[in-house]
Design a protein around this motif. Structure first.
Motif, PDB file in Angstrom:
ATOM      1  N   ARG A 165       1.403  -9.742  12.295  1.00 44.82           N
ATOM      2  CA  ARG A 165       2.603  -9.829  13.131  1.00 44.82           C
ATOM      3  C   ARG A 165       3.394  -8.532  13.101  1.00 44.82           C
ATOM      4  O   ARG A 165       4.049  -8.162  14.075  1.00 44.82           O
ATOM      5  CB  ARG A 165       3.485 -10.996  12.667  1.00 44.82           C
ATOM      6  CG  ARG A 165       2.973 -12.368  13.081  1.00 44.82           C
ATOM      7  CD  ARG A 165       4.053 -13.429  12.923  1.00 44.82           C
ATOM      8  NE  ARG A 165       4.452 -13.560  11.540  1.00 44.82           N
ATOM      9  CZ  ARG A 165       3.895 -14.410  10.683  1.00 44.82           C
ATOM     10  NH1 ARG A 165       2.911 -15.199  11.076  1.00 44.82           N
ATOM     11  NH2 ARG A 165       4.308 -14.484   9.425  1.00 44.82           N
ATOM     12  N   ALA A 166       3.346  -7.851  11.954  1.00 44.47           N
ATOM     13  CA  ALA A 166       4.060  -6.581  11.822  1.00 44.47           C
ATOM     14  C   ALA A 166       3.263  -5.417  12.385  1.00 44.47           C
ATOM     15  O   ALA A 166       3.718  -4.274  12.346  1.00 44.47           O
ATOM     16  CB  ALA A 166       4.396  -6.318  10.349  1.00 44.47           C
ATOM     17  N   GLY A 167       2.074  -5.684  12.905  1.00 44.82           N
ATOM     18  CA  GLY A 167       1.231  -4.617  13.424  1.00 44.82           C
ATOM     19  C   GLY A 167       0.701  -3.723  12.334  1.00 44.82           C
ATOM     20  O   GLY A 167       0.467  -2.532  12.534  1.00 44.82           O
ATOM     21  N   GLY A 168       0.510  -4.275  11.145  1.00 47.66           N
ATOM     22  CA  GLY A 168       0.174  -3.458   9.979  1.00 47.66           C
ATOM     23  C   GLY A 168      -1.316  -3.301   9.747  1.00 47.66           C
ATOM     24  O   GLY A 168      -2.125  -4.111  10.196  1.00 47.66           O
ATOM     25  N   THR A 169      -1.658  -2.249   9.045  1.00 50.57           N
ATOM     26  CA  THR A 169      -3.030  -2.005   8.619  1.00 50.57           C
ATOM     27  C   THR A 169      -3.022  -1.127   7.373  1.00 50.57           C
ATOM     28  O   THR A 169      -2.141  -0.295   7.196  1.00 50.57           O
ATOM     29  CB  THR A 169      -3.843  -1.303   9.731  1.00 50.57           C
ATOM     30  OG1 THR A 169      -5.181  -1.090   9.271  1.00 50.57           O
ATOM     31  CG2 THR A 169      -3.246   0.041  10.114  1.00 50.57           C
ATOM     32  N   VAL A 170      -3.965  -1.343   6.469  1.00 45.95           N
ATOM     33  CA  VAL A 170      -4.099  -0.486   5.288  1.00 45.95           C
ATOM     34  C   VAL A 170      -4.636   0.908   5.787  1.00 45.95           C
ATOM     35  O   VAL A 170      -5.667   0.927   6.481  1.00 45.95           O
ATOM     36  CB  VAL A 170      -5.073  -1.145   4.290  1.00 45.95           C
ATOM     37  CG1 VAL A 170      -5.304  -0.217   3.109  1.00 45.95           C
ATOM     38  CG2 VAL A 170      -4.539  -2.492   3.815  1.00 45.95           C
ATOM     39  N   ARG A 171      -4.083   1.867   5.133  1.00 46.46           N
ATOM     40  CA  ARG A 171      -4.580   3.252   5.335  1.00 46.46           C
ATOM     41  C   ARG A 171      -5.317   3.777   4.144  1.00 46.46           C
ATOM     42  O   ARG A 171      -6.385   4.308   4.282  1.00 46.46           O
ATOM     43  CB  ARG A 171      -3.385   4.162   5.641  1.00 46.46           C
ATOM     44  CG  ARG A 171      -3.813   5.600   6.020  1.00 46.46           C
ATOM     45  CD  ARG A 171      -2.646   6.406   6.548  1.00 46.46           C
ATOM     46  NE  ARG A 171      -2.249   5.969   7.867  1.00 46.46           N
ATOM     47  CZ  ARG A 171      -1.295   6.534   8.576  1.00 46.46           C
ATOM     48  NH1 ARG A 171      -0.589   7.497   8.126  1.00 46.46           N
ATOM     49  NH2 ARG A 171      -0.973   6.077   9.783  1.00 46.46           N
ATOM     50  N   PHE A 172      -4.796   3.586   3.130  1.00 50.47           N
ATOM     51  CA  PHE A 172      -5.554   4.034   1.933  1.00 50.47           C
ATOM     52  C   PHE A 172      -4.971   3.414   0.676  1.00 50.47           C
ATOM     53  O   PHE A 172      -3.891   2.818   0.710  1.00 50.47           O
ATOM     54  CB  PHE A 172      -5.538   5.567   1.759  1.00 50.47           C
ATOM     55  CG  PHE A 172      -4.167   6.179   1.642  1.00 50.47           C
ATOM     56  CD1 PHE A 172      -3.489   6.227   0.416  1.00 50.47           C
ATOM     57  CD2 PHE A 172      -3.543   6.729   2.742  1.00 50.47           C
ATOM     58  CE1 PHE A 172      -2.231   6.796   0.310  1.00 50.47           C
ATOM     59  CE2 PHE A 172      -2.290   7.301   2.647  1.00 50.47           C
ATOM     60  CZ  PHE A 172      -1.621   7.336   1.429  1.00 50.47           C
ATOM     61  N   ILE A 173      -5.693   3.560  -0.428  1.00 49.10           N
ATOM     62  CA  ILE A 173      -5.239   3.140  -1.755  1.00 49.10           C
ATOM     63  C   ILE A 173      -5.273   4.358  -2.666  1.00 49.10           C
ATOM     64  O   ILE A 173      -6.219   5.142  -2.638  1.00 49.10           O
ATOM     65  CB  ILE A 173      -6.126   2.023  -2.330  1.00 49.10           C
ATOM     66  CG1 ILE A 173      -6.056   0.773  -1.447  1.00 49.10           C
ATOM     67  CG2 ILE A 173      -5.720   1.669  -3.760  1.00 49.10           C
ATOM     68  CD1 ILE A 173      -7.007  -0.344  -1.861  1.00 49.10           C
ATOM     69  N   LEU A 174      -4.216   4.528  -3.472  1.00 50.91           N
ATOM     70  CA  LEU A 174      -4.094   5.650  -4.400  1.00 50.91           C
ATOM     71  C   LEU A 174      -4.078   5.133  -5.828  1.00 50.91           C
ATOM     72  O   LEU A 174      -3.304   4.246  -6.160  1.00 50.91           O
ATOM     73  CB  LEU A 174      -2.796   6.422  -4.104  1.00 50.91           C
ATOM     74  CG  LEU A 174      -2.303   7.417  -5.157  1.00 50.91           C
ATOM     75  CD1 LEU A 174      -3.270   8.597  -5.266  1.00 50.91           C
ATOM     76  CD2 LEU A 174      -0.900   7.906  -4.821  1.00 50.91           C
ATOM     77  N   LEU A 175      -4.970   5.692  -6.665  1.00 51.66           N
ATOM     78  CA  LEU A 175      -4.961   5.414  -8.097  1.00 51.66           C
ATOM     79  C   LEU A 175      -4.710   6.731  -8.818  1.00 51.66           C
ATOM     80  O   LEU A 175      -5.280   7.760  -8.451  1.00 51.66           O
ATOM     81  CB  LEU A 175      -6.288   4.839  -8.582  1.00 51.66           C
ATOM     82  CG  LEU A 175      -6.721   3.457  -8.107  1.00 51.66           C
ATOM     83  CD1 LEU A 175      -7.413   3.536  -6.761  1.00 51.66           C
ATOM     84  CD2 LEU A 175      -7.667   2.827  -9.114  1.00 51.66           C
ATOM     85  N   ALA A 176      -3.872   6.712  -9.845  1.00 51.88           N
ATOM     86  CA  ALA A 176      -3.608   7.947 -10.590  1.00 51.88           C
ATOM     87  C   ALA A 176      -3.078   7.622 -11.974  1.00 51.88           C
ATOM     88  O   ALA A 176      -2.483   6.575 -12.202  1.00 51.88           O
ATOM     89  CB  ALA A 176      -2.599   8.816  -9.834  1.00 51.88           C
ATOM     90  N   CYS A 177      -3.304   8.557 -12.906  1.00 53.96           N
ATOM     91  CA  CYS A 177      -2.764   8.404 -14.248  1.00 53.96           C
ATOM     92  C   CYS A 177      -1.279   8.771 -14.244  1.00 53.96           C
ATOM     93  O   CYS A 177      -0.738   9.234 -13.235  1.00 53.96           O
ATOM     94  CB  CYS A 177      -3.543   9.283 -15.232  1.00 53.96           C
ATOM     95  SG  CYS A 177      -3.369  11.037 -14.921  1.00 53.96           S
ATOM     96  N   ASP A 178      -0.609   8.603 -15.383  1.00 52.20           N
ATOM     97  CA  ASP A 178       0.830   8.825 -15.412  1.00 52.20           C
ATOM     98  C   ASP A 178       1.200  10.298 -15.286  1.00 52.20           C
ATOM     99  O   ASP A 178       2.346  10.633 -15.038  1.00 52.20           O
ATOM    100  CB  ASP A 178       1.441   8.238 -16.690  1.00 52.20           C
ATOM    101  CG  ASP A 178       1.025   9.003 -17.938  1.00 52.20           C
ATOM    102  OD1 ASP A 178      -0.092   9.544 -17.954  1.00 52.20           O
ATOM    103  OD2 ASP A 178       1.819   9.043 -18.896  1.00 52.20           O
ATOM    104  N   GLY A 179       0.193  11.199 -15.440  1.00 53.00           N
ATOM    105  CA  GLY A 179       0.475  12.611 -15.232  1.00 53.00           C
ATOM    106  C   GLY A 179       1.007  12.872 -13.839  1.00 53.00           C
ATOM    107  O   GLY A 179       1.915  13.698 -13.648  1.00 53.00           O
TER     108      GLY A 179
END
Length: 303
Positions: free
Chosen positions: A224-238
């Protein structure tokens, strides 16, 4: 011409007992039914596979000012080769993980080498019912098993190892994303939605708990919001010592939206943009003064 026209007529005709004829017919019907079910299942898997978003992983790692690199990471867009079988109608399993070691690199390397193997051993198989519940338990059991295995190995050394590590991973089963983590590394998801003025905007979501866009209510809300995933980001606390989650997502988006990228024959323009965004984000964290190790994984989701 019949190939057997010139054969002599049989001198004796053997007739199978009626009971055996009936048994043969029942066996043939069962075999035909099983073949039809297998063909139907193959067709369902084919349809599922063709309808799934395509996942690609990109990674960048920087040592920063540390004496050694204690981070580790794993990119497995297709984990099927590690699994003895896939449950039910599952077509694709993907796995991505970041491990931020401390006190040494042995724990993070151990986790990177063994966590997905333990996951594969415990992964549900066959026509598993309640697959969602089983997968959540599988992740918990996998983290526990990997931790116990490393502690056993570490305590057997002389002197005993004192290494430790965070663990942040995402497991994608068809189009369902499971996130599991220990420690202060993070996973965030970026998706685009239509704003009130008709323009599209990026929205950052923390994946510190399960985020499942295939749940009906959530899927309807996103659509309904016209949404789509673009990407996923994983990273350490650095990374997150010098970037907020939203800042990191905006930085990646800015690189993805740049008009000029250096062309390489073996990579598409989209792949080049994600690779550049991943590398530049890790470098920018070091430039901003992060003295810790920095590891970044970008997972592109192409519909």
């Amino acid at each position: 011409m019949d190939l057997f026209d010139d054969l002599p007529e049989p001198t004796q005709t053997s007739v199978a007992p009626p009971a055996q004829d009936e048994e043969d017919r029942r066996f043939k019907r069962r075999r035909d039914d099983e073949e039809e079910e297998e063909e139907e299942e193959d067709e369902i898997k084919k349809v599922c596979r063709e309808g799934l978003p395509r996942l690609r992983g990109y990674a960048a790692a920087r040592r920063g000012e540390r004496e050694e690199m204690q981070d580790a990471h794993v990119l497995m867009p297709d984990m099927s080769s590690c699994l003895s079988s896939l449950p039910g109608h599952v077509s694709r399993v993907s796995y991505f993980a970041v491990f931020d070691g401390h006190g040494g690199a042995r724990a993070s390397r151990f986790a990177a080498e063994n966590l997905h193997l333990n996951l594969a051993k415990k992964f549900p198989s066959g026509d598993a019912e309640n697959l969602d519940k089983l997968l959540k338990k599988c992740l918990l059991d996998t983290f526990r098993q990997t931790d116990e295995d490393f502690l056993k190995k570490a305590s057997s050394q002389k002197p005993a190892w004192k290494d430790g590590s965070t663990a942040t991973c995402i497991l994608v089963v068809d189009d369902t994303v499971y996130s599991a983590n220990l420690g202060d590394s993070r996973a965030v998801l970026c998706r685009t939605e239509a704003a009130a003025d008709g323009q599209r905007k990026s929205v950052t979501l923390a994946l510190s708990k399960e985020h499942n866009p295939t749940i009906y209510e959530e899927r309807m809300r996103i659509q309904r919001a016209g949404g789509t995933v673009r990407f996923i980001l994983l990273a350490c606390d650095g990374l997150f010592k010098v970037f907020s989650a939203d800042e990191a997502v905006k930085f990646v988006l800015s690189v993805l939206q740049e008009t000029s990228v250096e062309q390489k024959d073996e990579l598409t323009e989209e792949e080049l943009r994600f690779e550049a965004a991943c590398q530049q984000l890790a470098s920018e964290a070091v430039r901003r003064g992060c003295a810790d190790n920095v590891t970044v994984i970008l997972v592109s989701v192409c519909h």
